[in-house]
Design a protein around this motif. Structure first.
Motif, PDB file in Angstrom:
ATOM      1  N   SER A   1      -1.515  -2.649  -3.949  1.00  0.00           N
ATOM      2  CA  SER A   1      -1.593  -3.332  -2.598  1.00  0.00           C
ATOM      3  C   SER A   1      -0.815  -4.313  -2.232  1.00  0.00           C
ATOM      4  O   SER A   1       0.399  -3.997  -1.815  1.00  0.00           O
ATOM      5  CB  SER A   1      -2.977  -4.056  -2.449  1.00  0.00           C
ATOM      6  OG  SER A   1      -3.431  -4.556  -3.410  1.00  0.00           O
TER       7      SER A   1
ATOM      8  N   PHE B   1      -9.380   3.994   1.520  1.00  0.00           N
ATOM      9  CA  PHE B   1      -9.438   2.846   0.912  1.00  0.00           C
ATOM     10  C   PHE B   1     -11.052   2.727   0.219  1.00  0.00           C
ATOM     11  O   PHE B   1     -11.944   2.998   0.863  1.00  0.00           O
ATOM     12  CB  PHE B   1      -9.448   1.907   1.975  1.00  0.00           C
ATOM     13  CG  PHE B   1      -7.816   1.594   2.145  1.00  0.00           C
ATOM     14  CD1 PHE B   1      -6.896   0.562   1.366  1.00  0.00           C
ATOM     15  CD2 PHE B   1      -7.366   2.177   3.313  1.00  0.00           C
ATOM     16  CE1 PHE B   1      -5.839   0.435   1.697  1.00  0.00           C
ATOM     17  CE2 PHE B   1      -5.947   2.038   3.401  1.00  0.00           C
ATOM     18  CZ  PHE B   1      -5.218   1.150   2.707  1.00  0.00           C
TER      19      PHE B   1
ATOM     20  N   HIS C   1      -4.120  -8.085   4.813  1.00  0.00           N
ATOM     21  CA  HIS C   1      -5.442  -7.974   4.031  1.00  0.00           C
ATOM     22  C   HIS C   1      -6.320  -6.845   4.769  1.00  0.00           C
ATOM     23  O   HIS C   1      -6.933  -6.252   4.301  1.00  0.00           O
ATOM     24  CB  HIS C   1      -6.155  -9.205   3.887  1.00  0.00           C
ATOM     25  CG  HIS C   1      -7.189  -8.996   2.849  1.00  0.00           C
ATOM     26  ND1 HIS C   1      -7.342  -8.537   1.660  1.00  0.00           N
ATOM     27  CD2 HIS C   1      -8.575  -9.468   3.225  1.00  0.00           C
ATOM     28  CE1 HIS C   1      -8.450  -8.818   0.935  1.00  0.00           C
ATOM     29  NE2 HIS C   1      -9.331  -8.972   2.136  1.00  0.00           N
TER      30      HIS C   1
ATOM     31  N   TYR D   1       1.023  -1.259   0.076  1.00  0.00           N
ATOM     32  CA  TYR D   1      -0.092  -0.002   0.177  1.00  0.00           C
ATOM     33  C   TYR D   1       0.978   1.379   0.032  1.00  0.00           C
ATOM     34  O   TYR D   1       0.461   2.216   0.530  1.00  0.00           O
ATOM     35  CB  TYR D   1      -1.079  -0.083   1.425  1.00  0.00           C
ATOM     36  CG  TYR D   1      -1.877  -1.226   1.399  1.00  0.00           C
ATOM     37  CD1 TYR D   1      -2.800  -1.408   0.570  1.00  0.00           C
ATOM     38  CD2 TYR D   1      -1.657  -2.217   2.312  1.00  0.00           C
ATOM     39  CE1 TYR D   1      -3.566  -2.541   0.705  1.00  0.00           C
ATOM     40  CE2 TYR D   1      -2.284  -3.437   2.349  1.00  0.00           C
ATOM     41  CZ  TYR D   1      -3.383  -3.534   1.444  1.00  0.00           C
ATOM     42  OH  TYR D   1      -4.319  -4.540   1.615  1.00  0.00           O
TER      43      TYR D   1
ATOM     44  N   ALA E   1      -6.245   1.238  -2.046  1.00  0.00           N
ATOM     45  CA  ALA E   1      -5.662   2.381  -1.428  1.00  0.00           C
ATOM     46  C   ALA E   1      -5.558   3.644  -2.079  1.00  0.00           C
ATOM     47  O   ALA E   1      -4.958   3.709  -3.385  1.00  0.00           O
ATOM     48  CB  ALA E   1      -4.127   2.250  -0.422  1.00  0.00           C
TER      49      ALA E   1
ATOM     50  N   PRO F   1      -4.700  -1.744   6.068  1.00  0.00           N
ATOM     51  CA  PRO F   1      -5.546  -0.967   5.528  1.00  0.00           C
ATOM     52  C   PRO F   1      -6.202   0.035   6.932  1.00  0.00           C
ATOM     53  O   PRO F   1      -6.379   1.220   6.627  1.00  0.00           O
ATOM     54  CB  PRO F   1      -6.714  -1.394   5.002  1.00  0.00           C
ATOM     55  CG  PRO F   1      -5.830  -2.723   4.345  1.00  0.00           C
ATOM     56  CD  PRO F   1      -5.029  -3.061   5.474  1.00  0.00           C
TER      57      PRO F   1
ATOM     58  N   LYS G   1      -9.028  -4.148  -2.204  1.00  0.00           N
ATOM     59  CA  LYS G   1      -9.039  -2.640  -1.553  1.00  0.00           C
ATOM     60  C   LYS G   1      -7.897  -2.091  -2.130  1.00  0.00           C
ATOM     61  O   LYS G   1      -6.771  -2.083  -2.235  1.00  0.00           O
ATOM     62  CB  LYS G   1      -8.507  -3.265   0.098  1.00  0.00           C
ATOM     63  CG  LYS G   1      -9.456  -3.957   0.870  1.00  0.00           C
ATOM     64  CD  LYS G   1      -8.911  -4.087   2.230  1.00  0.00           C
ATOM     65  CE  LYS G   1      -9.968  -4.775   3.050  1.00  0.00           C
ATOM     66  NZ  LYS G   1     -10.159  -6.265   2.512  1.00  0.00           N
TER      67      LYS G   1
ATOM     68  N   SER H   1      -4.831  -3.837  -7.496  1.00  0.00           N
ATOM     69  CA  SER H   1      -5.529  -4.473  -6.308  1.00  0.00           C
ATOM     70  C   SER H   1      -6.405  -5.412  -6.411  1.00  0.00           C
ATOM     71  O   SER H   1      -7.412  -5.105  -7.413  1.00  0.00           O
ATOM     72  CB  SER H   1      -5.938  -3.221  -5.358  1.00  0.00           C
ATOM     73  OG  SER H   1      -6.169  -3.778  -4.120  1.00  0.00           O
TER      74      SER H   1
END
Length: 317
Positions: free
Chosen positions: A188, A131, A116, A7, A175, A120, A173, A170
């Motif tokens: 990610s 996110f 995972h 990320y 970022a 985040p 999720k 990704s």
């Protein structure tokens, strides 16, 4: 000590989280984050304020702090628990995170929950990342995001783009970070999970994006009948904001005002399109071609209006 960029942030650990992908660039000058094990004989703090996060991968998740849940401040004690598996503890403003495994904790599960879910959350609270629940690939080196509810087909579509040679940014999720007046999508981790299985990162991806880039377009995926026509239409005005809100992750009440302002600005600066597509794997190639060609035309004066049907040649651009 092993180091990998996740990320956009360098993460240092006492063991290799997974086989490294191509060298990935961090985003701007992000300070490294360190993950260290807390010995079993050293108890984790029990904190007075508890917030139930949600139920994920058949586990209950909770967040604790030593004060009312609000913006993280220097020295604030935080703890995230994955029931029966692992707990993470850190202090506000600190780049050191401790973990402690529990009865069902294994190294594989530790890596999954850290990469995972925990990262985040930590980056949202401590470093101002935002996110979106989306999958993202690159088309002509520009990130495009696929947004849909869980089981809505975004990972399956991203997998098809990956098979055609497009880099994955990704799987689930995305970022996003504001930099220089633009919204960037940040890679990610190099794993993809077009299928659903609890507590696994997914299949290893070789063709993975190596740096953050400005978001090019967002596509909202809608299911149609198996023989439905492919239609891509632009979403405008306040509807863009309304469509993106449900896909925003970790919208804590104390972050709500600034996050809504951020999301409104993102919606105002990035084109958003609704994709009505056949719910039919046999027509996936037609959907891919339509989206690929449409994304290639965004910003070139030919993608602002509706697109219907399917388009030409195969392969990434």
């Amino acid at each position: 000590m092993a180091e990998q960029v996740l990320y956009g942030v360098p993460v240092r650990t006492g063991f290799e989280l997974f086989a490294a992908a191509s060298a990935m660039a961090g985003f701007t000058e992000q300070a490294p984050l360190q993950l260290r094990e807390l010995p079993a004989q050293q108890p984790l703090p029990t904190l007075p304020e508890t917030f139930s996060l949600y139920h994920a991968h058949n586990r209950d998740l909770s967040l604790q702090s030593d004060r009312a849940l609000a913006h993280s401040v220097a020295g604030q004690s935080w703890r995230m628990d994955v029931n029966d598996v692992v707990s993470f503890h850190w202090r506000g403003g600190d780049n050191l995170v401790h973990y402690q495994c529990h009865a069902l904790g294994t190294q594989e599960r530790l890596v999954f929950w850290f990469v995972h879910i925990f990262l985040p959350l930590y980056l949202t609270l401590e470093r101002g990342h935002d996110f979106l629940h989306a999958a993202a690939v690159e088309v002509a080196s520009r990130p495009v995001l696929f947004v849909a509810p869980s089981t809505g087909g975004k990972s399956t579509l991203a997998d098809y783009f990956l098979q055609q040679g497009h880099p994955l940014l990704s799987d689930d999720k995305v970022a996003t970070v504001m930099h220089g007046g633009q919204y960037y999508a940040v890679p990610s981790h190099p794993h993809h999970r077009p299928w659903r299985e609890y507590e696994v990162l997914g299949d290893r991806v070789q063709n993975f994006a190596t740096r953050a880039r400005p978001i090019h377009a967002v596509y909202l995926l809608e299911q149609g009948e198996p023989d439905a026509e492919i239609a891509i239409t632009e979403v405008t005005g306040f509807r863009k904001f309304e469509e993106l809100i449900p896909n925003y992750l970790y919208s804590f009440r104390f972050l709500q005002e600034q996050r809504m302002r951020w999301l409104a600005q993102l919606a105002d600066s990035i084109p958003v399109y609704r994709v009505h597509r056949p719910w039919n794997l046999e027509r996936m190639d037609a959907v891919y071609r339509a989206l690929r060609d449409h994304a290639a035309g965004v910003g070139e004066g030919c993608a602002s209006g509706p697109l219907r049907g399917q388009t030409g040649s195969s392969g990434p651009e």
